[in-house]
Design an enzyme around this catalytic site. Structure first.
Site, PDB file in Angstrom:
ATOM      1  N   GLU A  10       0.787  -1.226   0.000  1.00  0.00           N
ATOM      2  CA  GLU A  10       0.000   0.000   0.000  1.00  0.00           C
ATOM      3  C   GLU A  10       0.821   1.278   0.000  1.00  0.00           C
ATOM      4  O   GLU A  10       0.301   2.348  -0.258  1.00  0.00           O
ATOM      5  CB  GLU A  10      -0.993   0.008   1.176  1.00  0.00           C
ATOM      6  CG  GLU A  10      -0.340   0.058   2.545  1.00  0.00           C
ATOM      7  CD  GLU A  10      -1.345   0.476   3.644  1.00  0.00           C
ATOM      8  OE1 GLU A  10      -2.440   0.938   3.311  1.00  0.00           O
ATOM      9  OE2 GLU A  10      -0.992   0.343   4.818  1.00  0.00           O
ATOM     10  N   ALA A  11       2.107   1.162   0.289  1.00  0.00           N
ATOM     11  CA  ALA A  11       2.893   2.387   0.391  1.00  0.00           C
ATOM     12  C   ALA A  11       4.247   2.253  -0.296  1.00  0.00           C
ATOM     13  O   ALA A  11       4.760   1.153  -0.478  1.00  0.00           O
ATOM     14  CB  ALA A  11       3.098   2.743   1.860  1.00  0.00           C
ATOM     15  N   ASP A 122       2.391  -5.833  13.440  1.00  0.00           N
ATOM     16  CA  ASP A 122       3.284  -6.488  12.482  1.00  0.00           C
ATOM     17  C   ASP A 122       4.719  -6.549  13.020  1.00  0.00           C
ATOM     18  O   ASP A 122       5.662  -6.123  12.353  1.00  0.00           O
ATOM     19  CB  ASP A 122       3.236  -5.735  11.148  1.00  0.00           C
ATOM     20  CG  ASP A 122       3.840  -6.534  10.001  1.00  0.00           C
ATOM     21  OD1 ASP A 122       3.983  -7.768  10.139  1.00  0.00           O
ATOM     22  OD2 ASP A 122       4.184  -5.924   8.969  1.00  0.00           O
TER      23      ASP A 122
END
Lengths: 207, 327
Positions: A10-11, A122
Site C-alpha cells: 500500500e505504500a 506487524d
C-alpha cells in the site's frame, strides 16, 4: 532528491532529505482499482492513524522514528531515518550474551507499547532496527489503539513465529517474553493468548 | 489415468471426469440446489444431491464417452463443507470405488479450486483469491503447503451477498442480481471497510448495508456494497502478493464470476506488473472436474487412502494438506 527504497502493497518508502536531515518518506499511493471515495478516505485515515500511533508509542517510551511532517493531501509521513541494522539481518551474527541483551530490549519495547494501549500489528524481525543500543520499532501501518489481550497476543505470536522461521536460537523468544513479563502486568494473560493463537492451527508450523 | 471426481460440499453436487495425458476435462456435470425460499438447509441440499446423483453420473459418463471400466480412480470432496452434503458425496464415492474396485481419494475442496485454476489458465505459482459462499481465503504455496495468508474472520463474501439479497427480497443466489442492480448505482454510501492485516470481515458491512436500505436507493446500496467488499478482497490479495513475493494472482469460487471483482483484481495486478488469471465460469463454481484433477495430482505423487481414511472433514483446513505434488 527522493530515492525509492521499498515498494509495499500500500505504500512506497523513499529515502530523502528534509531540512538538512536524512529522512524516510512513507507515501500511501493511489489504488486505481477502487473508487476515489473509498481510496482517498482510506489513505487519509491510515496516514493519520499511523502517525498518531507512532508518536503515541514514542511517548510511551519505545524507540520509534521521530515524525517530522504529516501531509494529508499527499498522504505521506516524513520521519527520522534510522541508520541501523534490521534485527533479521544481524541477530544471527551475535553471541548469546549480545542476543540476550537485544531480546530484553525488544521485550521492554513491546511492553511499553502495549502499556500505552497500542498494538503494533506487524512485529517481525524486519520491522525492528538495532541502532546505537536501541531497538527501533518501525512500520505501524497495521497497528491500532487497543488493549485487548488477544491483539497483544497476536503481536507476540507473530514475533515468535518470525524467530522460529528464520533464526536458529530457540531461546530468543523466551528472552523477549521474560523482559516483556517483567514490564507488563498482564503478561501472563497475554502468554495464554499466544498459546491459544498458536493452537488455533491457522498459523501452526507443522512438520 | 482417468479420474471420476465427485463434488458435494455445499449447494452443488457435481461429477467431473478428467484425463491427465493429454490433459482433458472429458465431462463436467453438476446440479445446484435452489431452496424454494430462504437459505440453504444442509439436509435439504444433501437430499437433493442424493436424488439427482445417478442422473448426473449417467450424464457425466455419456458426455465423456467412456464406460465405467475406463475409470482408474474415484475422488470426492472430503471437506470443508456442510456435513450432510459431504457425507452424501463421500458415500457415493465409496460405493463407486468398491463397485469398480478402483482406488479412492478424498480431496480438499479449497485446494481443488486452486489446482484446476493452475491447470487451465497456465498460472504456475499464483496467489489464489478464493471467494465463494462459505469460503473467503487468500491462499499461496509456501514450504510444502498451501498456506492461508488471509481469510474472512466471520462470514464468506458470497454468504454476505446472499444474506443481503434475502433481506432485500432477491432469490438465492443473490450475487448476480446484486451485480446487475449495482451497475445502475451512482452514489457511494459509506460502509465500514474492514481489513485487518490480511484478513477481512463482512458481518459489519452486511448490517450497515441492510440498514442503509431505509435511506438510500437499492442501486446505490448494491453499488456501494460491491465496491467496499471487493476493494477489501483486492487489497488483501495484493498484500499477500507483496508478502509472498509472488507475481501471479488467480481467482476461484463462484463470486469470481462477478465482472466488477474481476476488473478490480485485474487492475491491481496490472499496476503491480503481475499476471492475472481467471478460469472459465464452470470451473470457478464448485465442480467435479477440479476434484478429479486434484486427485490425479495426489495419486501420481504417491498418495493412497484406505477406506477408513476417507471420513469427511467438515472443518478441513487448507494448510493441513501435505502438498506432495509440488516442490
Amino acid at each position: 532528491m527522493e530515492t525509492l527504497i521499498k515498494k509495499g502493497a500500500e505504500a512506497e518508502i523513499y529515502l530523502s532529505e528534509w531540512m538538512g536531515r536524512k529522512v524516510i518518506i512513507k507515501k500511501r499511493v493511489r489504488k486505481n482499482y477502487r473508487i476515489k471515495e473509498i481510496d482517498e478516505e482510506l489513505r487519509k485515515q491510515r496516514t493519520k492513524k499511523e502517525s498518531l500511533l507512532m508518536s503515541g508509542a514514542r511517548k510511551a517510551g519505545a524507540s520509534v522514528p521521530i515524525i517530522y511532517d504529516v501531509d494529508l493531501s499527499e498522504m505521506k509521513i516524513t520521519m527520522q531515518y534510522v541508520e541501523g541494522k534490521r534485527i533479521k539481518d544481524c541477530i544471527d551474527d551475535m553471541d548469546g550474551k549480545e542476543q540476550k541483551k537485544v531480546c530484553k530490549k525488544i521485550g521492554e519495547g513491546i511492553a511499553s507499547i502495549h502499556k500505552s494501549g497500542i498494538v503494533h500489528g506487524d512485529i517481525t524481525t524486519s520491522n525492528l532496527i538495532l541502532y546505537k543500543d536501541r531497538i527501533y520499532f518501525i512500520d505501524f501501518g497495521l497497528g491500532e489503539k487497543s488493549s485487548e489481550r488477544e491483539k497483544q497476543g497476536v503481536d507476540l505470536h507473530l514475533l515468535m513465529e518470525a524467530f522460529k522461521a528464520a533464526h536458529e536460537n530457540e531461546e530468543l523468544f523466551n528472552w523477549v517474553f521474560d523482559a516483556y513479563g517483567k514490564n507488563f502486568e498482564w503478561a501472563d494473560e497475554v502468554r495464554k493468548k499466544v498459546r491459544e493463537i498458536a493452537e488455533r492451527g491457522r498459523y501452526m508450523v507443522r512438520e | 489415468m482417468i479420474c471420476l471426481g465427485i463434488e458435494g460440499t455445499a449447494h452443488t453436487v457435481g461429477i467431473g471426469i478428467v484425463r491427465d495425458r493429454p490433459f482433458g476435462i472429458l465431462s463436467n456435470v453438476s446440479s445446484m440446489y435452489r431452496p424454494p425460499s430462504g437459505g440453504i438447509h444442509p439436509r435439504d441440499a444433501a437430499n437433493h444431491h442424493a436424488s439427482v446423483f445417478t442422473d448426473i453420473l449417467q450424464k457425466a459418463l455419456e458426455r465423456a464417452n467412456i464406460k465405467f471400466n475406463d475409470i482408474d480412480l474415484v475422488a470426492f470432496s472430503i471437506g470443508p463443507g456442510l456435513g450432510p452434503c459431504l457425507r452424501t458425496a463421500a458415500t457415493a464415492a465409496r460405493s463407486l470405488s468398491l463397485y469398480l474396485k478402483k482406488p479412492l481419494i478424498g480431496v480438499n475442496h479449497c485446494i481443488a479450486h486452486l489446482e484446476i485454476g493452475r491447470a487451465v489458465t497456465g498460472a504456475s505459482d499464483p496467489v489464489l483469491l478464493y471467494v465463494s459462499g462459505g469460503n473467503t481465503q487468500v491462499i499461496a504455496f509456501m514450504n510444502g503447503r498451501y498456506r492461508v495468508f488471509g481469510e474472512t474472520l466471520d462470514i464468506g463474501i458470497g454468504n454476505c451477498l446472499d444474506k443481503f439479497g434475502r433481506e432485500a427480497g432477491m432469490p438465492f443466489p443473490a450475487g448476480p442480481k446484486i451485480e446487475e442492480i449495482a451497475r445502475k448505482g451512482r452514489k457511494y454510501v459509506g460502509l465500514p471497510y474492514s481489513v485487518k492485516g490480511m484478513d477481512v470481515s463482512f458481518s459489519g458491512i452486511l448490517t450497515a448495508a441492510i440498514n442503509s436500505l431505509k435511506r438510500e436507493s437499492m442501486e446505490d446500496v448494491c453499488f456501494s456494497m460491491q465496491e467496499t467488499c471487493f476493494s477489501m478482497l483486492t487489497e488483501v490479495a495484493e498484500r499477500a502478493m507483496a508478502h509472498t513475493e509472488k507475481e501471479e494472482v488467480l481467482l476461484g469460487g463462484g463470486v469470481a464470476s462477478n465482472e466488477r471483482l474481476r476488473n478490480m483484481v485485474r487492475k491491481m495486478a496490472e499496476e503491480r506488473g503481475a499476471k492475472f488469471y481467471c478460469p472459465p465460469g464452470e470451473l470457478l463454481v464448485d465442480n467435479g472436474a477440479m476434484i478429479a484433477w486434484t486427485a490425479i495430482l495426489m495419486k501420481k505423487s504417491g498418495i493412497e487412502m484406505d477406506i477408513d481414511e476417507t471420513a469427511i472433514k467438515q472443518n478441513f483446513r487448507t494448510d493441513e494438506v501435505d502438498v506432495t505434488w509440488r516442490h
